[in-house]
Design a protein around this motif. Structure first.
Motif, short mmCIF file in Angstrom:
data_model
loop_
_atom_site.label_atom_id
_atom_site.label_comp_id
_atom_site.label_asym_id
_atom_site.label_seq_id
_atom_site.Cartn_x
_atom_site.Cartn_y
_atom_site.Cartn_z
N LEU A 187 -25.08 -13.77 26.53
CA LEU A 187 -24.22 -14.79 25.92
C LEU A 187 -24.08 -14.56 24.43
O LEU A 187 -23.02 -14.75 23.84
CB LEU A 187 -24.79 -16.19 26.17
CG LEU A 187 -24.57 -16.84 27.53
CD1 LEU A 187 -25.11 -18.26 27.52
CD2 LEU A 187 -23.10 -16.84 27.92
N SER A 194 -18.19 -16.80 24.50
CA SER A 194 -19.17 -17.36 25.44
C SER A 194 -19.63 -18.76 25.06
O SER A 194 -20.36 -19.40 25.83
CB SER A 194 -20.39 -16.44 25.50
OG SER A 194 -21.02 -16.38 24.22
N THR A 196 -18.83 -21.79 25.26
CA THR A 196 -18.16 -22.93 25.88
C THR A 196 -19.22 -23.93 26.33
O THR A 196 -20.35 -23.56 26.66
CB THR A 196 -17.33 -22.49 27.09
OG1 THR A 196 -18.23 -22.04 28.13
CG2 THR A 196 -16.37 -21.36 26.72
N LEU A 199 -20.84 -23.13 29.85
CA LEU A 199 -21.79 -22.01 29.85
C LEU A 199 -23.09 -22.38 29.13
O LEU A 199 -24.19 -22.05 29.60
CB LEU A 199 -21.16 -20.78 29.20
CG LEU A 199 -20.10 -20.03 30.01
CD1 LEU A 199 -19.49 -18.91 29.19
CD2 LEU A 199 -20.69 -19.48 31.30
N GLN A 202 -25.09 -24.83 31.29
CA GLN A 202 -25.75 -24.15 32.41
C GLN A 202 -26.98 -23.38 31.94
O GLN A 202 -28.04 -23.42 32.60
CB GLN A 202 -24.76 -23.17 33.07
CG GLN A 202 -25.37 -22.19 34.07
CD GLN A 202 -26.04 -22.86 35.25
OE1 GLN A 202 -25.84 -24.05 35.50
NE2 GLN A 202 -26.85 -22.11 35.99
#
Length: 264
Positions: A187, A194, A196, A199, A202
């Protein structure tokens, strides 16, 4: 500068000065009896950070922010000195000038990375230039995931080989956190695309589950060591030390989750 600056500064110093103090103790334990100069230096740093820790608890929340700014500068100087000490020890070990000592090179490097993290935090606080949330989430997770992976490796090597089940559990945690670290670094490499919310959320969710499991394993190991129920060369303080760092990581993950939820 504000009350928030004071609270954040004192929180960092109270936590990390204790960690630096304990690093001094652990390094001293690993030196040979003839390494009197290194032992004396380790004892010196123990006293320095014990004093810093005590001073940090003497301040109240309404203290003048400029006083804390100056305190941060003083602490930064002390942390820079112990960082140099740790890197010098690492050099001595890697060039085979301390044969027979008991500090793993990775452990010495590990402690120096934590010192560097601490002093960088102090600079950021004093300059009022904290990272944007998305950058902080990735950077903090990359840092702490590596710390957790190291801890699992140290535990596995310091347990007696006859503690087969616990050694195997430590190896599994080491593998798990290596994988999580690789994912976090990926990431990192994919920034800024990346960064976001889905993401990052998570990653935090996944890491939180693993850190809780490792925290519980460390807590169990700490309790068993204190009760003399398992065979190891792990000092009880070291067992508690790594437990507290896992707790710290969980607190940071919770803070990031709250910030992402608020932002969304």
């Amino acid at each position: 500068m504000s009350d928030r600056f004071v609270v954040q500064s004192l929180d960092e110093i109270r936590f990390w000065s204790r960690i630096m103090k304990e690093h001094s103790f652990f390094l001293r334990l690993g030196f040979r009896c003839e390494d009197t100069q290194l032992i004396n230096e380790a004892n010196h740093f123990y006293r320095v950070f014990e004093g810093i820790e005590q001073r940090s608890h003497s301040f109240q929340g309404d203290v003048d922010p400029t006083t804390i700014q100056q305190f941060n500068i003083e602490v930064h100087s002390a942390v820079s000195h112990i960082w140099v000490f740790k890197r010098r020890i690492l050099d001595l070990i890697l060039t085979c000038r301390l044969p027979g000592q008991n500090n793993f090179p990775l452990l010495v490097d590990h402690t120096s990375r934590e010192a560097n993290y601490f002093r960088n935090r102090l600079v950021e606080l004093n300059q009022g230039k904290l990272e944007p949330l998305q950058d902080a989430i990735i950077d903090e997770n990359v840092f702490f995931l590596r710390i957790m992976a190291d801890h699992a490796k140290f535990i596995g090597h310091l347990l007696d080989p006859s503690e087969r089940k616990l050694v195997e559990q430590a190896r599994e945690f080491s593998h798990d956190f290596d994988e999580l670290l690789y994912q976090a670094k990926e990431l990192d490499f994919m920034r800024p695309q990346s960064q976001t919310a889905p993401l990052l959320t998570q990653m935090l969710d996944q890491n939180k589950v693993s850190v809780k499991s490792l925290r519980d394993f460390k807590q169990t190991a700490r309790d068993l060591i204190e009760q003399c129920k398992i065979k190891s060369i792990i000092h009880p303080l070291l067992a508690d030390h790594v437990f507290r760092e896992a707790e710290r990581f969980l607190e940071i993950i919770d803070m990031f989750e709250a910030a992402l939820n608020k932002k969304s």
